[in-house]
Design an enzyme around this catalytic site. Structure first.
Site, PDB file in Angstrom:
ATOM      1  N   GLN A 190     -64.875  97.539  44.602  1.00 11.94           N
ATOM      2  CA  GLN A 190     -65.861  96.473  43.509  1.00 11.94           C
ATOM      3  C   GLN A 190     -65.935  95.300  45.043  1.00 11.94           C
ATOM      4  OE1 GLN A 190     -63.390  98.313  42.565  1.00 11.94           O
ATOM      5  NE2 GLN A 190     -63.405  98.216  39.890  1.00 11.94           N
TER       6      GLN A 190
ATOM      7  N   ASP B 165     -55.869  90.751  34.779  1.00  9.94           N
ATOM      8  CA  ASP B 165     -56.279  91.403  33.668  1.00  9.94           C
ATOM      9  C   ASP B 165     -55.656  91.005  32.976  1.00  9.94           C
ATOM     10  OD1 ASP B 165     -57.819  93.197  36.119  1.00  9.94           O
ATOM     11  OD2 ASP B 165     -58.552  93.658  34.251  1.00  9.94           O
TER      12      ASP B 165
ATOM     13  N   ASN C 217     -53.553  92.510  37.992  1.00 11.51           N
ATOM     14  CA  ASN C 217     -55.044  92.487  38.652  1.00 11.51           C
ATOM     15  C   ASN C 217     -54.995  93.598  39.594  1.00 11.51           C
ATOM     16  OD1 ASN C 217     -57.170  90.816  38.830  1.00 11.51           O
ATOM     17  ND2 ASN C 217     -56.583  90.629  41.459  1.00 11.51           N
ATOM     18  N   LYS C 218     -56.498  94.406  39.767  1.00 12.48           N
ATOM     19  CA  LYS C 218     -56.912  94.918  39.840  1.00 12.48           C
ATOM     20  C   LYS C 218     -55.463  95.272  41.473  1.00 12.48           C
ATOM     21  CE  LYS C 218     -60.007  97.050  40.153  1.00 12.48           C
ATOM     22  NZ  LYS C 218     -59.348  98.118  39.532  1.00 12.48           N
TER      23      LYS C 218
ATOM     24  N   ARG D 130     -59.610 100.584  28.038  1.00  5.51           N
ATOM     25  CA  ARG D 130     -58.647 100.630  28.812  1.00  5.51           C
ATOM     26  C   ARG D 130     -57.488 100.024  28.489  1.00  5.51           C
ATOM     27  NH1 ARG D 130     -61.955  98.184  33.889  1.00  5.51           N
ATOM     28  NH2 ARG D 130     -59.771  99.408  35.078  1.00  5.51           N
TER      29      ARG D 130
ATOM     30  N   ARG E 222     -67.284  95.763  33.615  1.00  2.76           N
ATOM     31  CA  ARG E 222     -65.683  95.798  33.601  1.00  2.76           C
ATOM     32  C   ARG E 222     -65.719  94.533  34.098  1.00  2.76           C
ATOM     33  NH1 ARG E 222     -66.773  93.664  38.461  1.00  2.76           N
ATOM     34  NH2 ARG E 222     -64.644  93.727  38.768  1.00  2.76           N
ATOM     35  N   GLY E 223     -63.956  93.891  34.329  1.00  5.12           N
ATOM     36  CA  GLY E 223     -63.722  92.895  34.590  1.00  5.12           C
ATOM     37  C   GLY E 223     -63.546  92.048  33.558  1.00  5.12           C
ATOM     38  N   ALA E 224     -61.585  91.578  33.239  1.00  6.55           N
ATOM     39  CA  ALA E 224     -61.496  91.041  32.117  1.00  6.55           C
ATOM     40  C   ALA E 224     -61.996  90.423  30.868  1.00  6.55           C
ATOM     41  CB  ALA E 224     -60.626  90.636  32.434  1.00  6.55           C
TER      42      ALA E 224
HETATM   43  O1  MRU Z   1     -61.058  98.238  36.705  1.00  2.30           O
HETATM   44  P1  MRU Z   1     -61.725  96.761  36.577  1.00  2.30           P
HETATM   45  O2  MRU Z   1     -63.038  96.448  37.975  1.00  2.30           O
HETATM   46  O3  MRU Z   1     -62.016  95.888  35.694  1.00  2.30           O
HETATM   47  O4  MRU Z   1     -60.824  95.474  37.857  1.00  2.30           O
HETATM   48  C1  MRU Z   1     -61.453  94.096  37.710  1.00  2.30           C
HETATM   49  C2  MRU Z   1     -60.136  93.453  38.242  1.00  2.30           C
HETATM   50  O5  MRU Z   1     -59.490  93.632  38.681  1.00  2.30           O
HETATM   51  C3  MRU Z   1     -60.537  91.915  37.675  1.00  2.30           C
HETATM   52  O6  MRU Z   1     -60.028  91.587  39.272  1.00  2.30           O
HETATM   53  C4  MRU Z   1     -59.602  91.052  37.203  1.00  2.30           C
HETATM   54  O7  MRU Z   1     -60.307  91.716  35.854  1.00  2.30           O
HETATM   55  C5  MRU Z   1     -60.407  89.631  37.106  1.00  2.30           C
HETATM   56  S1  MRU Z   1     -62.135  89.777  36.747  1.00  2.30           S
HETATM   57  C6  MRU Z   1     -61.853  88.296  36.397  1.00  2.30           C
END
Ligand code: MRU
Length: 368
Positions: free
Chosen positions: A209, A250, A260-261, A97, A63-65
């Site tokens: 997270q 993201d 973002n989250k 996603r 996960r994470g962009a």
């Molecule tokens: O749903 P996730 O855990 O993939 O969400 C991740 C985030 O929102 C992070 O803040 C985002 O990807 C930035 S990571 C450098």
């Protein structure tokens, strides 16, 4: 630096790498540190084909962009090396996603490398796709180092004095990156420079997270950190305990709106009310010039179960059958963002013109 955990750069010895490509006698494998099992267990998720990679993406094992982008590229390489249909693999991976633009970017990058060599045969095309994935992985580590340096310089400029207390949301460290991450990498740089007085870590409902992953990374790095429920952020601001907010992204639209989250937007509102800088840290691979504004960003909706049962399949926390609103992300408008830090520098104020400069090299960020 795909394997900070293997190298144990700041912590207590060896750890599993976040993501690695493995050539086995049975064929290629994409091996991921299964993030759904952290912090309790460090186990690997082994992906032998594209459906397994897609399942790992959907379950948030990976996960994470930025890491999603890297995974998308390796996923296309996996299809190519296996001799699967690479075109459809790229489509399926890119759509696993919807919000993090890096995922489609990585898949398309590897696909383009594959197509460019396809006239020379499938084997050479597959090698090109794998090389593209490896280069994206390596480049992300480099971008991470640069973001950390630019972000630290910005914090020092905005907050002169004897250090700062930074609030962060979700997880943006080595677990999401080829390097040390985005926003977390800036906090880590501040810690190494002796200027991080405290990292406030939002737990990040519903999948935690922050609690499960960011606290784990902060502890391993020896950072002074405190975990809080997302709901406690307001009183922390009101008490004057937050000097800056650092988050990742993201997808950043062409006008500078930031997805973002979920929970990031309320922090931006709080930050503005309390005159605290709200800083977004993301590589340019997260900026999407084809998404004009925040309204055009597709926000992923996830299962109600994540809210009504939480992580780990535990006892329900709501009556059976309760409907839940569960967007995975929210969108912060550009006017609430103090600065966007990429590997090319800090953009502030955040304007459409400034964003365009990220792409054509003529804007305020220069050539980086
Ligand atoms: O749903 P996730 O855990 O993939 O969400 C991740 C985030 O929102 C992070 O803040 C985002 O990807 C930035 S990571 C450098």
């Amino acid at each position: 630096m795909a394997d900070q955990y293997a190298r144990g750069r700041d912590g207590d010895g060896s750890r599993l790498p976040v993501l690695r490509w493995d050539e086995t006698a049975e064929g290629p494998r994409l091996v991921l540190l299964d993030q759904t099992r952290l912090p309790g267990e460090e186990t690997e998720a082994v992906c032998a084909d594209v459906p397994a990679v897609v399942a790992a993406i959907r379950s948030l094992a990976v996960r994470g962009a930025p890491l999603l982008g890297i995974t998308g590229a390796y996923g296309v390489a996996l299809a190519a090396v296996r001799g699967d249909d690479v075109e459809s693999a790229a489509v399926v991976l890119a759509g696993a996603r919807p919000t993090a633009v890096n995922l489609g970017y990585g898949a398309r990058l590897a696909l383009a490398a594959y197509r460019a060599e396809a006239v020379h045969g499938a084997e050479r095309a597959a090698s090109a796709a794998l090389a593209a994935a490896r280069e994206l992985h390596r480049g992300d580590a480099e971008a991470s180092d640069r973001m950390a340096a630019h972000g630290l310089a910005l914090l020092d400029e905005l907050l002169p004095g004897d250090g700062y207390r930074v609030l962060t949301h979700c997880n943006t460290g080595a677990l999401v990156s080829g390097g040390e991450g985005t926003a977390f990498a800036v906090a880590l740089a501040a810690h190494r420079a002796g200027r991080l007085r405290r990292l406030w870590v939002d737990e990040t409902r519903p999948l935690l997270q922050g609690a499960r992953l960011t606290a784990w990374e902060a502890a391993r790095s020896g950072m002074p950190y405190t975990l809080l429920t997302d709901n406690a952020a307001g009183s922390l601001f009101a008490a004057g305990e937050v000097d800056a907010v650092l988050i990742g992204a993201d997808r950043i639209a062409a006008d500078g709106a930031v997805a973002n989250k979920v929970g990031s937007y309320p922090l931006a509102v709080l930050a503005r009310y309390h005159h605290v800088p709200f800083i977004v840290v993301a590589p340019t691979t997260t900026v999407d010039p084809d998404t004009p504004d925040g309204a055009a960003i597709e926000v992923e909706r996830r299962d109600a179960d994540e809210v009504t049962r939480g992580t780990g399949g535990g006892r329900p926390v709501a009556p059976e059958g309760t409907e839940a609103y569960n967007p995975a992300f929210d969108v912060t408008p550009p006017e609430l963002v103090t600065a966007i830090v990429t590997e090319r520098g800090a953009l502030s104020p955040v304007t459409g013109g400034g964003m365009a400069g990220l792409w054509d090299g003529t804007g305020p960020l220069g050539a980086g």
